[in-house]
Design a protein around this motif. Structure first.
Motif, mmCIF file in Angstrom:
data_model
loop_
_atom_site.group_PDB
_atom_site.id
_atom_site.type_symbol
_atom_site.label_atom_id
_atom_site.label_comp_id
_atom_site.label_asym_id
_atom_site.label_seq_id
_atom_site.Cartn_x
_atom_site.Cartn_y
_atom_site.Cartn_z
ATOM 1 N N THR A 29 0.847 -1.185 0.000
ATOM 2 C CA THR A 29 0.000 0.000 0.000
ATOM 3 C C THR A 29 0.886 1.238 0.000
ATOM 4 N N PRO A 75 -2.007 1.470 6.918
ATOM 5 C CA PRO A 75 -3.026 0.429 6.718
ATOM 6 C C PRO A 75 -4.298 0.702 7.518
ATOM 7 N N GLU A 130 -7.754 -3.630 6.241
ATOM 8 C CA GLU A 130 -6.556 -4.238 5.637
ATOM 9 C C GLU A 130 -5.797 -5.057 6.665
ATOM 10 N N ARG A 131 -5.721 -4.593 7.891
ATOM 11 C CA ARG A 131 -5.029 -5.344 8.936
ATOM 12 C C ARG A 131 -5.709 -6.695 9.186
ATOM 13 N N ILE A 190 1.845 -6.649 5.793
ATOM 14 C CA ILE A 190 1.505 -5.366 5.171
ATOM 15 C C ILE A 190 2.744 -4.480 5.125
ATOM 16 N N LYS A 248 4.074 -0.545 3.550
ATOM 17 C CA LYS A 248 3.869 0.703 2.808
ATOM 18 C C LYS A 248 5.131 0.965 1.998
#
Length: 511
Positions: free
Chosen positions: A398, A402, A406-407, A413, A415
């Motif tokens: 992303t 987040p 999304e988590r 995850i 960024k």
């Protein structure tokens, strides 16, 4: 095959013809010796002007100072070239047109410098106050007064921000022109001078200036005075530069910091996750494992391979100097390593260390990647290769913090923020007639081998000159290799500064 033979024959003839230093070089050297005191005094005043991007007023003072230097030397049409975007540090420009000259050389250097943290400098140093030392500080050099009689030892060092990168370039170019005119010499080329103020910030707006002033900046060759001589101490000519691009990475774990005893072995640790991800990008031999990372590299020509083979090996010297016993890419020399694309970790952070360390599992871990590019790579395409690799490692990518949704959905995850200041690599053919003249001119300044490097390890905005002006470039650096550029205790060796004046003067006198 015939072309290759012709190149080697031409190189041999140049070596034979350039067996002694020319009267022009001796005249420039004589001028430097006689005027060393004035040259150093002016240089020290120049170094006292702060020149970091965060200080626009300081950069403007630097530009004004350079204009005064140029006007004092009789350079014509001295002016500031401004970008279309407001607030951009200007280029300082001037020119000298000689009767009968049909070709033009542009001499480039930059006057802006890297940010400074005075607390990291040696205690007797101030980044913006020139100090003279009897040798490099790490070699036992001590602070000494500037001599009143103008007699300088070549091994002495001047310490201040931008002594080497790149106010020495500005100083050497302008004093070379001074030496030529005051020695009664007349160049065979028209000369233009172009001093940039945004190089250390990535030359973000240089394209605007090149495009806006295209007719004014037409030439037959740009000579770039930036960077260090070869690590062997020999002068070098560099025919290209690597490109550069960056990526900011942030791996996320829990929403709040956790007690490592209560949650260790259960909650994901973002520092460990990031470490594993970065480790997946290189193998044990230092090769980047990212798919396609090397696929679009333009191979060296026969001329360039021959030049590379003749570059003196400094690997053992540098290992000893740097205190390392092994290199990242086994069986690859330093000269061979810098002609390949690279992936470097500029820095990593997660939680605290030292006295601030605590028994916690942090919420995130971050790193900045530096991608060095060679001819054939495109900086945006190279960034995308890294992002694609991250996805293959199971990460959801992303460009924002987040969300809760999304988590809940993704276990891993990250960024990713691709830097928008990327720059492509550039390389100039070594067999061009004007390049052969450059090689011959530099050889007149030294009895030692002149190192011919197909490309430098560092990055300069050379491809912009090619893109917007259709210009050829060649880099002729002058600073000592151990100058600490971009770091604390930056310095210039006196011998390198005055050798640089001779080198720039010899280039102004090519026929």
């Amino acid at each position: 095959m015939r072309k290759t033979f012709f190149f080697f024959l031409l190189s041999f003839l140049i070596d034979q013809l350039v067996s002694a230093q020319t009267p022009e070089v001796l005249a420039i050297r004589k001028y430097g010796n006689r005027n060393a005191g004035n040259i150093i005094n002016e240089f020290s005043e120049f170094l006292s002007l702060p020149n970091v991007a965060a200080d626009p007023a300081g950069l403007q003072k630097n530009a004004t100072f350079i204009m005064a230097m140029m006007n004092k030397r009789g350079i014509q049409k001295v002016q500031l070239l401004n970008a279309s975007t407001s607030g951009v540090p200007p280029v300082v420009y001037g020119e000298v047109i000689f009767p009968g000259a049909k070709q033009t050389l542009v001499f480039y250097a930059h006057y802006d410098g890297q940010p400074v943290n005075p607390t990291q400098w040696a205690k007797e140093l101030d980044p913006f106050q020139a100090k003279l030392f009897s040798n490099a500080i790490n070699k036992g050099g001590i602070n000494i007064p500037f001599p009143t009689d103008g007699s300088y030892n070549k091994e002495w060092r001047i310490y201040a921000r931008s002594t080497s990168d790149d106010k020495a370039g500005v100083d050497a170019i302008l004093n070379a022109y001074d030496a030529i005119t005051k020695s009664g010499l007349t160049p065979g080329y028209n000369l233009k001078f172009f001093f940039e103020g945004e190089e250390e910030a990535g030359s973000t707006h240089l394209s605007e200036i090149l495009e806006k002033y295209r007719p004014l900046l037409q030439s037959d060759l740009w000579i770039i005075c930036d960077g260090p001589v070869h690590q062997s101490g020999k002068k070098q000519i560099v025919f290209g530069a690597r490109g550069d691009a960056h990526l900011d990475l942030t791996v996320y774990a829990s929403k709040r910091p956790l007690h490592s005893g209560h949650y260790g072995n259960w909650a994901p640790n973002p520092g460990m996750m990031l470490a594993k991800l970065l480790a997946s990008m290189k193998d044990e031999n230092g090769r980047v494992t990212i798919k396609g990372f090397y696929d679009d590299v333009t191979p060296l020509t026969a001329f360039e391979r021959k030049a590379l083979e003749e570059v003196p090996s400094v690997d053992e010297q540098m290992k000893k100097e740097l205190g390392i016993s092994a290199v990242e890419m086994q069986g690859v020399t330093l000269s061979e390593a810098i002609i390949q694309p690279s992936l470097n970790i500029n820095g990593m952070q997660s939680g605290n260390v030292g006295k601030m360390a605590s028994n916690q599992i942090p919420t995130y871990a971050t790193a900045v990647l530096d991608l060095r590019l060679v001819l054939g790579n495109d900086w945006k395409r190279q960034q995308q290769k890294v992002i694609d690799h991250i996805k293959t490692e199971g990460y959801y990518v992303t460009d924002n913090e987040p969300t809760d949704e999304e988590r809940e959905k993704y276990a891993k995850i990250i960024k990713v923020i691709p830097g928008q200041d990327g720059i492509n690599a550039q390389r100039t053919s070594m067999d061009l007639p004007i390049i052969q003249k450059v090689i011959a001119a530099v050889k007149t300044t030294s009895k030692d081998q002149i190192v011919l490097q197909p490309t430098s390890g560092g990055t300069l905005p050379l491809f912009l000159f090619e893109k917007y002006l259709n210009a050829k470039t060649v880099t002729v650096p002058i600073a000592n290799h151990d100058n600490n550029q971009h770091a604390e205790n930056e310095n210039i060796r006196i011998g390198n500064l005055f050798d640089g004046i001779e080198t720039m003067g010899s280039l102004m006198m090519i026929k």
